[in-house]
Design a protein around this motif. Sequence first.
Motif, PDB file in Angstrom:
ATOM      1  N   GLU A 210      30.962  44.776  38.785  1.00 30.64           N
ATOM      2  CA  GLU A 210      31.326  43.389  38.480  1.00 30.64           C
ATOM      3  C   GLU A 210      32.785  43.112  38.824  1.00 30.64           C
ATOM      4  O   GLU A 210      33.136  41.992  39.220  1.00 30.64           O
ATOM      5  N   GLN A 211      33.646  44.122  38.686  1.00 27.55           N
ATOM      6  CA  GLN A 211      35.049  43.947  39.040  1.00 27.55           C
ATOM      7  C   GLN A 211      35.198  43.569  40.516  1.00 27.55           C
ATOM      8  O   GLN A 211      36.157  42.895  40.881  1.00 27.55           O
ATOM      9  N   TRP A 212      34.272  44.012  41.353  1.00 28.77           N
ATOM     10  CA  TRP A 212      34.358  43.695  42.777  1.00 28.77           C
ATOM     11  C   TRP A 212      34.009  42.227  43.036  1.00 28.77           C
ATOM     12  O   TRP A 212      34.460  41.648  44.025  1.00 28.77           O
ATOM     13  N   SER A 213      33.209  41.643  42.164  1.00 30.22           N
ATOM     14  CA  SER A 213      32.800  40.245  42.331  1.00 30.22           C
ATOM     15  C   SER A 213      33.859  39.263  41.863  1.00 30.22           C
ATOM     16  O   SER A 213      33.997  38.163  42.411  1.00 30.22           O
ATOM     17  N   ILE A 214      34.606  39.647  40.848  1.00 28.27           N
ATOM     18  CA  ILE A 214      35.515  38.709  40.186  1.00 28.27           C
ATOM     19  C   ILE A 214      36.538  38.090  41.141  1.00 28.27           C
ATOM     20  O   ILE A 214      36.730  36.860  41.127  1.00 28.27           O
ATOM     21  N   PRO A 215      37.224  38.847  42.000  1.00 27.84           N
ATOM     22  CA  PRO A 215      38.226  38.213  42.881  1.00 27.84           C
ATOM     23  C   PRO A 215      37.625  37.161  43.801  1.00 27.84           C
ATOM     24  O   PRO A 215      38.282  36.162  44.110  1.00 27.84           O
ATOM     25  N   ILE A 216      36.400  37.381  44.236  1.00 26.20           N
ATOM     26  CA  ILE A 216      35.743  36.410  45.111  1.00 26.20           C
ATOM     27  C   ILE A 216      35.462  35.125  44.347  1.00 26.20           C
ATOM     28  O   ILE A 216      35.754  34.012  44.820  1.00 26.20           O
TER      29      ILE A 216
END
Length: 392
Positions: A210-216
């Motif tokens: 989920e951390q990978w999705s947050i910046p997007i």
Amino acid sequence: MIYKFIIGCCLLFSLSAQSELLVDKQRFEIDEFTTFGGKTIKQLAVGFESYGELNSKKDNVILITHYFSANSHAAGKYSKDDAQAGYWDAIIGPGKAIDTNEYFVISVDTLVNLNANDPHTITTGPASIDPDTGKPYGLTFPVVTIRDFVNVQKALLESLGISQLHAVVGASMGSMQAIDWAAAYPEWVPRMISIVGSGETDDWGSSMLEQWSIPIRLDPNWQQGNYYDSEAPTEGLTSALMFITQAALTPEFFNQVAQTNDIERQKSQALILQDINQSPAIVTWLHERAKQRAALMDANHLLYLVRANQLFVAGHQGELALGLKNLKAKTLFLPSDNDLLLMPYLAKRAHQILIEQGKHSELIELEGNLGHLNGVSLISQQGQKIKQFLQQ
């Protein structure tokens, strides 16, 4: 499910004067595909590559399933002048661990492949045109799972007249596909090799993903996924790739990089003391590499890959032991001893369940200072074991 096999360009499995395997990308299409979640995708297309020759019995097939940020370019080169070969060229090719003199090796671009803007990738996902609207799908594209990747591969193999594999081999997200293949279609898979892999995504892994999705999602250019007629959320995607790269490596590797560039590090330390907007040298190094990779990738595709990984449990029956119950394959797990992304306990748990179920399973840990990437860059250390396992 209706499918058709299209040869976009002729396959080359000849050798150059330098004994380099040359390969072309091919294209496979399905007119209508029903997802694991019950949705329909029209005019689905994926790319694939193959190495070696299919024998008359069509029983010498090894399927290579690729990792999160890869595509089907597992070995060889598109031309003699290519700077780099496929990611597992060290173990795939004539006389290598996965010997293309003996096996027909095939690898397929996944649905929602991250490299949607790479001319060497063919995939269907949010960036594709919805045939019903004539516009990019965006977030109207159905959620897909690891099982959907498997089922597209199965349709491709069936179009080639193949009804059984010699083995399926995959690293990272590819290992998820490999073990799900063995769980979903046990009669197809007599051997399965899981490299830096997992039998399921646990809560720790789901949170990391989920951390990978947050910046997007926080990038103002993302616009709820409707950015295809405007500026793409490049900074959000770049930040996500920075997180992914760091998780895939180790503190030892990062510290070595910093020490190698000690002069730059000292300069950056002076700058960041005076200016809060400046970054440490190692962060700049990480950002530059992530930004280069982002140019060929699509932010929405990353979100869909994250979700497919979050939903993963081998067998897709909600519980790992239940999902592995019908598996018949001999299995080999090769986790990395210092993996911070798919930590060794994940492979060990699947291995232990299979042992408890009375099945043939082996586990050997990879070593090296690359963490998760030991399974790609240092895989040749277990080349002999892979070769022996495939001959069992």
